[in-house]
Design a protein around this motif. Structure first.
Motif, PDB file in Angstrom:
ATOM      1  N   GLU A 259     -36.273 -89.052  65.413  1.00 34.60           N
ATOM      2  CA  GLU A 259     -37.691 -89.120  65.773  1.00 34.60           C
ATOM      3  C   GLU A 259     -38.301 -87.721  65.657  1.00 34.60           C
ATOM      4  O   GLU A 259     -37.779 -86.762  66.242  1.00 34.60           O
ATOM      5  CB  GLU A 259     -37.876 -89.631  67.210  1.00 34.60           C
ATOM      6  N   VAL A 260     -39.370 -87.602  64.910  1.00 32.22           N
ATOM      7  CA  VAL A 260     -40.032 -86.307  64.713  1.00 32.22           C
ATOM      8  C   VAL A 260     -41.528 -86.485  64.935  1.00 32.22           C
ATOM      9  O   VAL A 260     -42.132 -87.426  64.413  1.00 32.22           O
ATOM     10  CB  VAL A 260     -39.796 -85.740  63.292  1.00 32.22           C
ATOM     11  N   LYS A 261     -42.103 -85.558  65.698  1.00 27.30           N
ATOM     12  CA  LYS A 261     -43.562 -85.540  65.855  1.00 27.30           C
ATOM     13  C   LYS A 261     -44.059 -84.126  65.607  1.00 27.30           C
ATOM     14  O   LYS A 261     -43.515 -83.159  66.154  1.00 27.30           O
ATOM     15  CB  LYS A 261     -43.994 -86.007  67.242  1.00 27.30           C
ATOM     16  N   VAL A 262     -45.071 -84.004  64.769  1.00 30.55           N
ATOM     17  CA  VAL A 262     -45.666 -82.701  64.454  1.00 30.55           C
ATOM     18  C   VAL A 262     -47.138 -82.751  64.839  1.00 30.55           C
ATOM     19  O   VAL A 262     -47.875 -83.640  64.405  1.00 30.55           O
ATOM     20  CB  VAL A 262     -45.522 -82.363  62.957  1.00 30.55           C
ATOM     21  N   GLU A 263     -47.549 -81.800  65.666  1.00 30.67           N
ATOM     22  CA  GLU A 263     -48.935 -81.730  66.134  1.00 30.67           C
ATOM     23  C   GLU A 263     -49.505 -80.361  65.806  1.00 30.67           C
ATOM     24  O   GLU A 263     -48.925 -79.336  66.183  1.00 30.67           O
ATOM     25  CB  GLU A 263     -48.997 -81.975  67.645  1.00 30.67           C
ATOM     26  N   PHE A 264     -50.632 -80.339  65.112  1.00 31.64           N
ATOM     27  CA  PHE A 264     -51.319 -79.092  64.782  1.00 31.64           C
ATOM     28  C   PHE A 264     -52.509 -78.889  65.712  1.00 31.64           C
ATOM     29  O   PHE A 264     -53.078 -79.850  66.233  1.00 31.64           O
ATOM     30  CB  PHE A 264     -51.816 -79.125  63.331  1.00 31.64           C
ATOM     31  N   ASP A 265     -52.891 -77.621  65.901  1.00 32.29           N
ATOM     32  CA  ASP A 265     -54.011 -77.308  66.797  1.00 32.29           C
ATOM     33  C   ASP A 265     -55.366 -77.625  66.178  1.00 32.29           C
ATOM     34  O   ASP A 265     -56.377 -77.655  66.883  1.00 32.29           O
ATOM     35  CB  ASP A 265     -53.973 -75.823  67.186  1.00 32.29           C
ATOM     36  N   LYS A 266     -55.389 -77.836  64.871  1.00 27.14           N
ATOM     37  CA  LYS A 266     -56.645 -78.188  64.203  1.00 27.14           C
ATOM     38  C   LYS A 266     -56.343 -79.156  63.062  1.00 27.14           C
ATOM     39  O   LYS A 266     -55.196 -79.219  62.574  1.00 27.14           O
ATOM     40  CB  LYS A 266     -57.341 -76.937  63.651  1.00 27.14           C
ATOM     41  N   PRO A 267     -57.320 -79.922  62.603  1.00 20.55           N
ATOM     42  CA  PRO A 267     -57.079 -80.877  61.515  1.00 20.55           C
ATOM     43  C   PRO A 267     -56.637 -80.178  60.235  1.00 20.55           C
ATOM     44  O   PRO A 267     -57.102 -79.089  59.912  1.00 20.55           O
ATOM     45  CB  PRO A 267     -58.454 -81.546  61.330  1.00 20.55           C
ATOM     46  N   CYS A 268     -55.727 -80.827  59.518  1.00 22.30           N
ATOM     47  CA  CYS A 268     -55.184 -80.259  58.287  1.00 22.30           C
ATOM     48  C   CYS A 268     -54.853 -81.403  57.337  1.00 22.30           C
ATOM     49  O   CYS A 268     -54.611 -82.529  57.775  1.00 22.30           O
ATOM     50  CB  CYS A 268     -53.924 -79.452  58.600  1.00 22.30           C
ATOM     51  N   ALA A 269     -54.851 -81.136  56.045  1.00 19.87           N
ATOM     52  CA  ALA A 269     -54.475 -82.159  55.072  1.00 19.87           C
ATOM     53  C   ALA A 269     -52.968 -82.411  55.125  1.00 19.87           C
ATOM     54  O   ALA A 269     -52.175 -81.516  55.416  1.00 19.87           O
ATOM     55  CB  ALA A 269     -54.883 -81.733  53.664  1.00 19.87           C
ATOM     56  N   LEU A 270     -52.603 -83.637  54.830  1.00 19.82           N
ATOM     57  CA  LEU A 270     -51.208 -84.067  54.845  1.00 19.82           C
ATOM     58  C   LEU A 270     -50.965 -84.924  53.614  1.00 19.82           C
ATOM     59  O   LEU A 270     -51.874 -85.608  53.131  1.00 19.82           O
ATOM     60  CB  LEU A 270     -50.954 -84.855  56.131  1.00 19.82           C
ATOM     61  N   GLN A 271     -49.728 -84.895  53.088  1.00 22.20           N
ATOM     62  CA  GLN A 271     -49.408 -85.777  51.968  1.00 22.20           C
ATOM     63  C   GLN A 271     -48.161 -86.596  52.290  1.00 22.20           C
ATOM     64  O   GLN A 271     -47.216 -86.108  52.910  1.00 22.20           O
ATOM     65  CB  GLN A 271     -49.233 -84.984  50.669  1.00 22.20           C
ATOM     66  N   ILE A 272     -48.201 -87.855  51.887  1.00 20.91           N
ATOM     67  CA  ILE A 272     -47.053 -88.749  52.010  1.00 20.91           C
ATOM     68  C   ILE A 272     -46.660 -89.159  50.604  1.00 20.91           C
ATOM     69  O   ILE A 272     -47.405 -89.881  49.930  1.00 20.91           O
ATOM     70  CB  ILE A 272     -47.382 -89.996  52.850  1.00 20.91           C
ATOM     71  N   ASP A 273     -45.517 -88.679  50.145  1.00 16.23           N
ATOM     72  CA  ASP A 273     -45.069 -88.971  48.781  1.00 16.23           C
ATOM     73  C   ASP A 273     -46.153 -88.686  47.752  1.00 16.23           C
ATOM     74  O   ASP A 273     -46.337 -89.415  46.771  1.00 16.23           O
ATOM     75  CB  ASP A 273     -44.609 -90.427  48.656  1.00 16.23           C
ATOM     76  N   GLY A 274     -46.929 -87.619  47.993  1.00 17.57           N
ATOM     77  CA  GLY A 274     -47.946 -87.194  47.044  1.00 17.57           C
ATOM     78  C   GLY A 274     -49.334 -87.758  47.275  1.00 17.57           C
ATOM     79  O   GLY A 274     -50.284 -87.318  46.638  1.00 17.57           O
TER      80      GLY A 274
END
Length: 285
Positions: A256-271
């Motif tokens: 189980e992994v959770k990643v939280e950033f302090d501000k909105p950011c772009a993310l990619q899932i399989d491109g």
């Protein structure tokens, strides 16, 4: 019958050539080509297949990822193959030592048995390579903008360098792996991977095995480094040598992994790019 799910737009529009190649490869056999751009859900077709029908997915990693999400819960017993004609080919780079590839066809059944699940903004996705968050997501976002206005190949390495020189602003965040949280002041990258490669050949998690029996994913955090050191270390990701910089690179494995950033950011899932994301969570059991 061989059903071919074809993305003619893969590899900057060169995927259409795969049709001719497959027709020559399977000369004399019955092929039915299906344009993935015109299909809402591949499961609708696959549910009606006979037991001896075969499936070929022809395209890039994004095409394969979409197909996997469509059919994953059907638990198909048909023979499934991937005919790669994409640009990044991170999946191929990862599995070429794990199976026999003949005539550019990769047997897929073993790789589709168990896939991790990521949740972003309340929406769930299975993934075949990984989740890129931070400058990797930024590169995909910028690449999408370029592709919308030009037919020239996107130079992701160039985008990344410009990003590290100031266009991308790293921020603080928290990464939680199997219930243990770590806070970072500045995060450049925070991907979670089932495979080793992302971004068109970067070996971000060199020890990750997508067929590991424990069902563990790897999270890599590139953190708390200045611009100069980041620029110096970043190219070493292509050979997986960045892991030696343990002061700024941290890799943890878990279910189980959770990643939280302090501000909105772009993310990619399989491109595939998602913008304005503040957190993602991965589950792999």
């Amino acid at each position: 019958m061989i059903y071919v799910f074809l993305n003619e737009l893969s590899n900057n529009g060169k995927g259409a050539a795969a049709k001719n190649q497959l027709e020559k490869l399977f000369e004399g056999q019955a092929l039915k080509f299906l344009n993935v751009r015109e299909i809402q859900n591949a499961a609708d077709t696959c549910k009606a297949l006979a037991a001896d029908d075969k499936i070929i997915v022809a395209g890039g990693d994004g095409t394969l990822s979409r197909f996997a999400n469509d059919i994953y819960e059907l638990h198909l017993q048909n023979e499934i193959y991937f005919y790669t004609c994409g640009t990044g080919n991170d999946f191929v780079n990862d599995v070429r030592e794990k199976c026999e590839i003949k005539d550019n066809l990769i047997p897929m059944n073993a790789f589709l048995k168990n896939l991790p699940l990521v949740t972003v903004n309340g929406v769930k996705h299975y993934f075949i390579n990984g989740i890129g968050y931070g400058i990797d997501g930024y590169c995909c976002e910028e690449g999408d903008k370029i592709r919308a206005t030009s037919d020239k190949p996107v130079n992701y390495a160039g985008i990344a360098i410009k990003g590290m020189l100031g266009k991308f602003k790293p921020c603080g965040g928290t990464v939680t792996v199997d219930g243990v949280s770590t806070r970072y002041k500045k995060i450049w990258l925070a991907p979670t991977m089932i495979g080793r490669f992302f971004g068109g050949g970067m070996m971000i998690t060199p020890e990750q095995d997508r067929l590991n029996e424990e069902h563990l994913v790897s999270n890599c955090v590139f953190h708390d480094s200045g611009m100069l050191k980041t620029l110096m270390v970043f190219p070493s990701i292509f050979k997986g040598q960045h892991v030696s910089h343990k002061d700024i690179i941290e890799i943890k494995r878990g279910h189980e992994v959770k990643v939280e950033f302090d501000k909105p950011c772009a993310l990619q899932i399989d491109g595939e790019t998602y913008t304005g994301v503040t957190a993602y969570s991965v589950s792999y059991r």
